[in-house]
Design an enzyme around this catalytic site. Sequence first.
Site, short mmCIF file in Angstrom:
data_model
loop_
_atom_site.label_atom_id
_atom_site.label_comp_id
_atom_site.label_asym_id
_atom_site.label_seq_id
_atom_site.Cartn_x
_atom_site.Cartn_y
_atom_site.Cartn_z
N ASP A 45 10.83 5.64 -8.94
CA ASP A 45 10.26 4.69 -7.98
C ASP A 45 11.34 3.72 -7.49
O ASP A 45 12.45 3.71 -8.01
CB ASP A 45 9.09 3.95 -8.67
CG ASP A 45 8.01 3.55 -7.68
OD1 ASP A 45 8.30 3.43 -6.49
OD2 ASP A 45 6.86 3.35 -8.12
N ASP A 53 1.45 4.55 -0.57
CA ASP A 53 0.66 5.19 -1.64
C ASP A 53 -0.68 5.67 -1.11
O ASP A 53 -1.37 4.95 -0.39
CB ASP A 53 0.37 4.18 -2.75
CG ASP A 53 1.62 3.75 -3.48
OD1 ASP A 53 2.73 4.16 -3.09
OD2 ASP A 53 1.48 2.97 -4.44
C1 GLA Z 1 4.48 2.68 -6.47
C2 GLA Z 1 4.44 4.17 -6.19
C3 GLA Z 1 3.15 4.76 -6.71
C4 GLA Z 1 3.01 4.49 -8.20
C5 GLA Z 1 3.12 3.01 -8.46
C6 GLA Z 1 3.21 2.71 -9.93
O1 GLA Z 1 3.52 1.98 -5.74
O2 GLA Z 1 4.58 4.40 -4.81
O3 GLA Z 1 3.12 6.16 -6.46
O4 GLA Z 1 4.01 5.20 -8.88
O5 GLA Z 1 4.28 2.45 -7.85
O6 GLA Z 1 3.39 1.37 -10.19
#
Ligand code: GLA
Length: 422
Positions: free
Chosen positions: A170, A230
């Site tokens: 990430d 997301d």
């Molecule tokens: C980010 C990523 C997500 C997930 C969260 C976890 O938002 O884009 O896919 O992994 O972090 O905290």
Amino acid sequence: MKLRSRAPNLGCRFMLRFLVLVLCGVPGVRALDNGLAMTPTMGWLHWERFVCNLDCQEEPDSCISEQLFMQMADLMVSDGWKDSGYTYLCIDDCWMAPERDSKGRLQADPQRFPGGIRRLANYVHSKGLKLGIYADVGNKTCEGFPGSFGYYDIDAQTFADWEVDLLKFDGCFCDMEHLVYGYKYMSLALNRTGRSIVYSCEWPFYLWPYYKPNYTEIRQYCNHWRNFADISDSWQSVKSTLDWTSSNQDKIVDFAGPGGWNDPDMLVIGNFGLSWDQQVTQMALWAIMAAPLFMSNDLRHISPQAKALLQDKDVIAIKKDVLGKQGYRLRKEDNVEVWERPLSNLAWAVAMINVLEIGGPRSYSIPVASLGRGVACNPACLITQLLPVKRKVGVYQWTSSLKMRINPTGTVLLRIEETSYL
Ligand code: GLA
């Protein structure tokens, strides 16, 4: 329908098709050379469904713990997921203890993962599955657990020692100056361990607000990469992912191919927020987009209908097609979007989405000559509907028009095969 005789110019047409495919973009761009993700990765990832639930006292069945992953591993084998191709069982954020150990290594939360990640990996491997893990290029993960910045080599080696098979990396808590460097560094560090570890990046997603990411470079370092926000359990989220992808298709589609894929994020099929038709749309379009398929749902509680959709072998065959080319949106008119994807053996997948959120099923007609860059049905083709239900549509000629009825926010997914190839 009767076929015209077309034997004399068969060679020319094959040549024409070949040229169309070549001119329309074969990724000449080198992929990360780790021999992995030759077709888009498939598996399960905890984030969308289980988020960062740390409360194993109150919610022992849905907190992020080794028990959750062991139960999912069991079901992936017993309920046919593994046989359908879903082999990577992946941990997302919130698995870590709040501090590194005395040697600077990441460690799993001892209460929630009493056996540690190595033992969990052994368990997952004993089932014939692979284990994925999560870390962050910056100072902290998005949920505030220890980040990998300054520890890339140690973390890569720790994951290899634990026999992890995939890393989702990430990009929270990292300044732009270090983000690209960090993503590249981790790729090389993983390679140096000598273990085959799929490298799943969010590099472009974090860069887009500042500048256009360099996809040539990203493909050289990552096996897949998230471009957009997301996903969540709603039609609005699925639709905005599709909208972003079609608006940016000229910048991203040609970079997908064996070894490296655009990642539109998890499948949320089998949860709460999507209607049946919307689940069909997600499954169909993720196949058109040659997307990695990471389900985020509860395999202990999933309807037979959602399970059948996720395990549909004809749709999975499109997603894994060996030509390895991502599809694109061909047109949008009258609230219908037509997407298409070239497949091996001169076949094409075509998806038609009715994006109108009012009314009932609507008919939509399209000349078959406009599909597959004019060659999908030349001079004739067999059309099979794969979703929402499988049925033979029939043999069509180049001059015919194809008429489909599509539910609101639903999709009709078709496979088109040129008849001389059957
Ligand atoms: C980010 C990523 C997500 C997930 C969260 C976890 O938002 O884009 O896919 O992994 O972090 O905290």
